[in-house]
Design an enzyme around this catalytic site. Structure first.
Site, PDB file in Angstrom:
ATOM      1  CB  SER A   1      37.318 130.601 -97.340  1.00 20.96           C
ATOM      2  OG  SER A   1      36.860 131.953 -97.265  1.00 20.96           O
TER       3      SER A   1
ATOM      4  CG  ASP B   1      38.834 130.580-113.314  1.00 18.94           C
ATOM      5  OD1 ASP B   1      38.493 129.195-113.841  1.00 18.94           O
ATOM      6  OD2 ASP B   1      38.078 131.123-112.523  1.00 18.94           O
TER       7      ASP B   1
ATOM      8  CE  LYS C   1      32.661 129.931 -94.493  1.00 20.64           C
ATOM      9  NZ  LYS C   1      32.653 131.342 -95.155  1.00 20.64           N
TER      10      LYS C   1
END
Length: 702
Positions: free
Chosen positions: A473, A484, A498
């Protein structure tokens, strides 16, 4: 004519006739359970909310009805040992009917299926209790019989005779497993009689509330594995767990066939500190105190097991556990855990400094371990200027480490199951100048972006993020953003996966936890299902075939949306091949990494075993060979590290207490020997430091 086009009175008559027929058999069910009026109203509310508010645009129709039928049958009898093929054939009449019933608040079909299950289970347990002494006495363990371990794709028993034989093999396996632990025949018989008698007693105490809970959760599971119906009792337990005020062992549990399985450990909780209970372990017995008698909990309801484990802080509970990788009951361990509260300050970020010797000098690497993304909401609401949060604590520790000479920083998110989304965004802001960190897509396709909106000071030095299979999460949002932005090197194992968000809605009777949105990285990739794939992978401590989003039924898929404009800070991608090469060369001679890799190979072999021998000589040899191999691998590691080899493993003493104790008789926390994963992550970060000396100039990605 299709059934759902019949007049309402005809539909009702058909449903009641089928319900009655399903409850009729050789041994009559004395009191078939029936739904209540409040359950009927609640069912209609649940259907409405699922159709209107769930992230997946899934209407309750004939296809959903078929999925519900299969899910409910699997919920009740996952091992395919109680229902007969004739039962399954009869249930097919409901295949396109359950949706029509539920929309009108009718629950007769679901209750009819449960009542047939109740009947089959009751008959089976009654028969077993009556025949068990003779069965145990007459088992021949020299025969070459085998028990199928995974029956998910196997057919249902064709008739009562086939069901009897399947059940006989299961009991024979349990008797053999207990025999291999050293139990005498009379003790085995006593234990199994008590087990099946307790199961029968609990089955006979089943209520309509139990049926409704099972049925509504089967319905919600069709949408995704994180959407759940909570009955009033379960709702109370959920609130206790969410408040972290529960005095217990700090473990999240779930039912898995007849067992109680560990899903995850609460960071800094008693079980986590103890270090011996792990995700996917199965709890088979519970004892109160250090000397209390064990209660066998195989076949118990989950909430009853939770009640048994829960208790006042300062008291002890003992658990008998089958390790995750074990296929049968003869491999077990006993763990003693002191109950306590999980406190916010114990879940807070911690620091340490690791020294890496490189090119004739010492390079200091600072490590900040964050067990959860926490925020003291109560202190924040009070206006307390010193309120605790994972970001504020990390910033303080970061400054302290840099002041002490740290040349690079590792953020350790292993076993961090998530927490506050706001904290994940704020933490990312400590390492980027500004920009988005996560995209949240709702059911109506609206995408909301969260992140650091204003430029401010940030740490711009060498950075690594360490994750594992239990990082979930909010951890995946942070790790994904760092990857990224090419702001740091992500190291470890594929994360949990998740990438969905749930909210709690009150109902007339209980609560509904419903998936309402989905997380996406700034690259546009979902964190759902696939999780975050590290740049450099380590051997996996947790088996991803047993742990993770991909192991759950009806998990939402990985997908992508449009990327969002963001900068990249360094050209880390081009350096990954070099970093991997240096990592592989280094760990090829590392005893801890070699040990982990060899253990994983061994686990793969166990996982691929499809059947279990019921021949005692074969089983003893398999067990002894496994122990010899484990001892050989451990001693190979110990000798390589200059430690004394062992003559046997703790696991060789099946009934021995395995909790670690110090010289004063007090339980110790996890071993404080250097963490090989953290040490190697520090080496990788030092390998990558040259990359961080060449920042990219505002390179943008879309």
């Amino acid at each position: 004519m299709r059934l759902k086009s019949l007049p309402r009175f005809a539909l009702l008559a058909t449903a009641f006739t089928l319900a009655a027929s399903l409850c009729t058999a050789a041994v009559e069910v004395v009191s078939p359970l029936q739904p209540t009026a409040v359950q009927a109203q609640t069912a209609k509310m649940i259907v409405k909310q699922l159709e209107q508010e769930h992230y997946v645009n899934l209407k309750l129709d004939d296809n959903t009805s078929a999925m519900l039928l299969d899910a409910f049958i699997k919920t009740l009898d996952p091992g395919k040992v109680f229902f007969l093929q004739s039962d399954i054939n009869e249930f097919q009449r409901l295949r396109s009917q359950l949706d029509d019933e539920l929309k009108k608040g009718e629950l007769s079909g679901g209750f009819a299926i449960y009542n047939r299950y109740h009947k089959r289970l009751t008959e089976r347990l009654q028969k077993t209790i009556g025949e068990l002494p003779a069965m145990v006495r007459n088992f021949d363990f020299t025969e070459d019989e085998e028990l199928e371990l995974d029956r998910e794709n196997s057919p249902w028993p064709a008739n009562a005779k086939a069901a009897d034989d399947l059940w006989r093999k299961q009991i024979k396996n349990r008797v053999l497993s207990l025999k291999l632990t050293g139990k005498e025949e009379k003790d085995t018989l006593e234990l199994l009689l008590k087990r099946y008698s307790n199961q029968l007693s609990r089955v006979e105490q089943s209520t309509s509330e139990d049926v409704f809970q099972y049925y509504m959760n089967a319905l919600s599971s069709v949408y995704d594995p994180h959407t759940d119906y909570f009955s009033p009792r379960i709702s109370e337990n959920f609130q206790i767990n969410m408040s972290l005020k529960l005095e217990g062992i700090g473990a999240v549990l779930q039912s898995d066939d007849e067992y109680t399985k560990v899903v995850r450990l609460v960071p800094a909780g008693p079980a986590d500190k103890n270090g011996q209970l792990h995700p996917a372990d199965r709890i088979i017995a519970v004892a109160e105190g250090k000397n209390g008698e064990f209660k066998d909990v195989i076949g118990w309801r989950l909430d009853d097991v939770v009640d048994l484990i829960r208790g006042p802080k300062g008291t002890h509970v003992r658990l008998q556990v089958i390790p995750a990788e074990s296929q049968s009951e003869e491999v077990r361990k006993t763990i003693t855990i002191e109950r306590n509260e999980v406190k916010l300050e114990e879940q807070s970020a911690q620091k340490e400094m690791i020294q890496v010797y490189r090119d004739g000098r010492v390079v200091k690497v600072g490590v900040i371990s964050i067990p959860a993304f926490y925020l003291d909401f109560e202190a924040l609401r009070r206006g307390d200027p010193d309120f605790r949060s994972s970001t504020r604590d990390t910033q303080r520790l970061l400054n302290e480490l840099l002041a002490d000479g740290a040349e690079g920083i590792i953020i350790d998110l292993r076993d961090n199951g998530g927490g506050s989304l706001a904290e994940a965004n704020a933490l990312t802001g400590l390492f980027i100048e500004s920009g988005p960190t996560v995209q949240i897509r709702f059911a109506n396709a609206w995408v909301k972006r969260e992140g650091k909106r204003r430029s401010s000071d940030y740490y711009d030095g060498p950075l690594a993020v360490l994750i594992n299979r239990m990082s979930a999460s909010a951890s995946e949002i942070f790790a994904g953003a760092i990857q990224d932005y090419q702001r740091g090197v992500v190291i470890g194992n594929q994360s949990f996966g998740k990438g969905t968000v749930q909210s709690i809605s009150p109902l007339q009777h209980g609560q509904l936890k419903i998936t309402e949105s989905k997380f996406y990285r700034v690259s546009g990739e979902s964190t759902q299902h696939n999780g975050v794939i590290p740049d450099i992978e380590f051997p996996a401590i947790y088996d991803k075939e047993l742990v993770g989003e991909s192991t759950l039924d009806n998990a939402l898929p990985w997908d992508t949306i449009a990327p969002v404009y963001h900068h990249t800070y360094f050209d880390i991608e081009s350096e990954i091949p070099r970093l991997r090469k240096e990592h592989r060369k280094r760990v090829s001679d590392d005893p801890d990494f070699r040990f982990l890799s060899e253990q994983l190979e061994q686990m793969d072999e166990f996982r691929n075993v499809k059947t279990l021998s019921l021949n005692e000589e074969v089983r003893r040899k398999q067990r002894d060979d496994r122990r010899k191999l484990q001892l050989k691998l451990e001693n190979k590691r110990r000798i390589a590290k200059g430690l004394e080899p062992l003559t046997k493993l703790d696991a060789d003493e099946e009934e021995e207490e395995t909790a670690s104790v110090d010289d004063n008789g007090e339980e110790k926390d996890k071993a404080e020997e250097p963490d090989p994963m953290l040490v190697e992550a520090s080496h990788i970060l030092v390998d990558s430091m040259a990359v961080f000396s060449k920042p990219q100039v505002a390179k943008a990605n879309r």
